[in-house]
Enzyme design. Structure first.
Site, PDB file in Angstrom:
ATOM      1  N   GLU A  67       0.849  -1.199   0.000  1.00 25.22           N
ATOM      2  CA  GLU A  67       0.000   0.000   0.000  1.00 25.22           C
ATOM      3  C   GLU A  67       0.879   1.241   0.000  1.00 25.22           C
ATOM      4  O   GLU A  67       1.585   1.505   0.971  1.00 25.22           O
ATOM      5  CB  GLU A  67      -0.910   0.007   1.242  1.00 25.22           C
ATOM      6  CG  GLU A  67      -1.751   1.284   1.319  1.00 25.22           C
ATOM      7  CD  GLU A  67      -2.432   1.469   2.679  1.00 25.22           C
ATOM      8  OE1 GLU A  67      -2.652   0.483   3.411  1.00 25.22           O
ATOM      9  OE2 GLU A  67      -2.730   2.635   3.012  1.00 25.22           O
ATOM     10  N   ARG A 108       0.418  10.484   0.018  1.00 26.30           N
ATOM     11  CA  ARG A 108       0.706  11.588   0.945  1.00 26.30           C
ATOM     12  C   ARG A 108       1.926  12.383   0.535  1.00 26.30           C
ATOM     13  O   ARG A 108       2.329  13.292   1.254  1.00 26.30           O
ATOM     14  CB  ARG A 108       0.956  11.037   2.359  1.00 26.30           C
ATOM     15  CG  ARG A 108      -0.221  10.314   2.942  1.00 26.30           C
ATOM     16  CD  ARG A 108       0.054   9.854   4.344  1.00 26.30           C
ATOM     17  NE  ARG A 108      -0.844   8.792   4.688  1.00 26.30           N
ATOM     18  CZ  ARG A 108      -0.745   8.036   5.770  1.00 26.30           C
ATOM     19  NH1 ARG A 108       0.236   8.242   6.627  1.00 26.30           N
ATOM     20  NH2 ARG A 108      -1.598   7.075   6.004  1.00 26.30           N
ATOM     21  N   THR A 110      -4.618   6.016   1.520  1.00 20.63           N
ATOM     22  CA  THR A 110      -5.021   7.389   1.826  1.00 20.63           C
ATOM     23  C   THR A 110      -5.882   7.978   0.705  1.00 20.63           C
ATOM     24  O   THR A 110      -5.819   9.179   0.432  1.00 20.63           O
ATOM     25  CB  THR A 110      -3.797   8.297   2.119  1.00 20.63           C
ATOM     26  OG1 THR A 110      -2.767   7.548   2.764  1.00 20.63           O
ATOM     27  CG2 THR A 110      -4.182   9.442   3.041  1.00 20.63           C
ATOM     28  N   LYS A 156     -10.901  -2.184   6.527  1.00 24.11           N
ATOM     29  CA  LYS A 156      -9.760  -1.772   7.341  1.00 24.11           C
ATOM     30  C   LYS A 156     -10.294  -1.247   8.684  1.00 24.11           C
ATOM     31  O   LYS A 156     -11.289  -0.511   8.707  1.00 24.11           O
ATOM     32  CB  LYS A 156      -8.995  -0.681   6.578  1.00 24.11           C
ATOM     33  CG  LYS A 156      -7.977   0.097   7.374  1.00 24.11           C
ATOM     34  CD  LYS A 156      -7.135   0.949   6.438  1.00 24.11           C
ATOM     35  CE  LYS A 156      -6.607   2.179   7.127  1.00 24.11           C
ATOM     36  NZ  LYS A 156      -5.628   2.912   6.307  1.00 24.11           N
TER      37      LYS A 156
HETATM   38  C1  3PG Z   1      -1.001   5.077   8.458  1.00 20.56           C
HETATM   39  O1  3PG Z   1      -2.018   5.717   8.401  1.00 20.56           O
HETATM   40  O2  3PG Z   1       0.098   5.561   8.224  1.00 20.56           O
HETATM   41  C2  3PG Z   1      -1.144   3.641   8.709  1.00 20.56           C
HETATM   42  O3  3PG Z   1      -2.223   3.416   9.518  1.00 20.56           O
HETATM   43  C3  3PG Z   1       0.094   3.042   9.258  1.00 20.56           C
HETATM   44  O4  3PG Z   1       0.145   3.271  10.601  1.00 20.56           O
HETATM   45  P1  3PG Z   1       1.469   2.862  11.408  1.00 20.56           P
HETATM   46  O5  3PG Z   1       2.554   3.791  10.955  1.00 20.56           O
HETATM   47  O6  3PG Z   1       1.069   3.051  12.825  1.00 20.56           O
HETATM   48  O7  3PG Z   1       1.778   1.420  11.052  1.00 20.56           O
END
Ligand code: 3PG
Length: 211
Positions: A45, A49, A72, A132
């Site tokens: 994934e 961002r 995202t 999720k």
């Molecule tokens: C995120 O939004 O970056 C993911 O949920 C990953 O979260 P983490 O960095 O806590 O694994």
């Protein structure tokens, strides 16, 4: 089924962990994907961002064995751009009507985020059976998620947010967890150091987690 359920399940069953990736330097995209796939984590994934996220998806999608999705997702424009870049699935922190209509129109296999039983029930009514659970640790962790298994036995979850090698097994042992998401296998510091061997080793350990 609106979600393209088989495709989403395939993404989530390929390995116990889906790496959540933030690419700030496009030069990291290919060696990172190669290291993660070599370590046994094929579903990746890439979060939308950063400025180079779409280019990173295009680059990583060319790595043999990689199944690259976009994370995202927030807008219909994100969905079209992700699909055009070569993303074969999408992930979002939550679900809006606009976003659901866009992924359904584009036929993009989609893993939408939920934080409550009500949100999960609304998506299940719409045909989404793999969701999720986000942000997992902050909204009650494995205890909260496990509590949804009995009333919502037909919904499988990929918890994400605050998951680490220390607590991943707490989630993976739950009846309603299909896989977990996490960024620990692709940390910024290891990528900046070009330490692909270490990333491959972390991926290998993650791929070996029992579920
Ligand atoms: C995120 O939004 O970056 C993911 O949920 C990953 O979260 P983490 O960095 O806590 O694994």
């Amino acid at each position: 089924m609106k979600q393209m359920a088989e495709d989403v399940r395939a993404v989530c069953t390929a390995a116990p962990v889906v790496p959540v990736i933030v690419i700030r330097n496009i030069a990291h995209a290919r060696p990172l994907a190669e290291a993660l796939v070599a370590g046994g984590l094929p579903s990746l994934e890439v979060t939308l961002r950063t400025d180079c996220a779409l280019d990173a998806i295009a680059e990583m999608a060319q790595v043999p064995g990689a199944q690259v999705g976009a994370g995202t997702l927030r807008t219909p424009q994100d969905v079209s751009a992700a699909k055009a870049a070569g993303a074969t699935f999408g992930v979002s922190p939550g679900a809006t009507e606009n976003l659901l209509q866009a992924v359904e129109k584009e036929a993009l296999p989609f893993l939408p985020g939920v934080a409550t039983a009500g949100e999960a029930m609304q998506l299940a009514d719409r045909g989404y059976e793999t969701l999720k659970f986000f942000p997992a640790e902050a909204i009650g962790g494995a205890k909260a998620l496990g509590s949804l298994a009995s009333p919502l036995p037909d919904i499988a979850f990929c918890p994400t947010g605050g998951i680490s090698p220390q607590n991943a097994s707490d989630y993976l042992s739950l009846a309603n967890v299909i896989c977990v998401g996490g960024s620990w296998v692709a940390s910024q510091s290891l990528m900046d150091a070009g330490n692909w061997d270490k990333i491959e080793a972390l991926a290998h350990a993650a791929a070996g987690l029992a579920r």
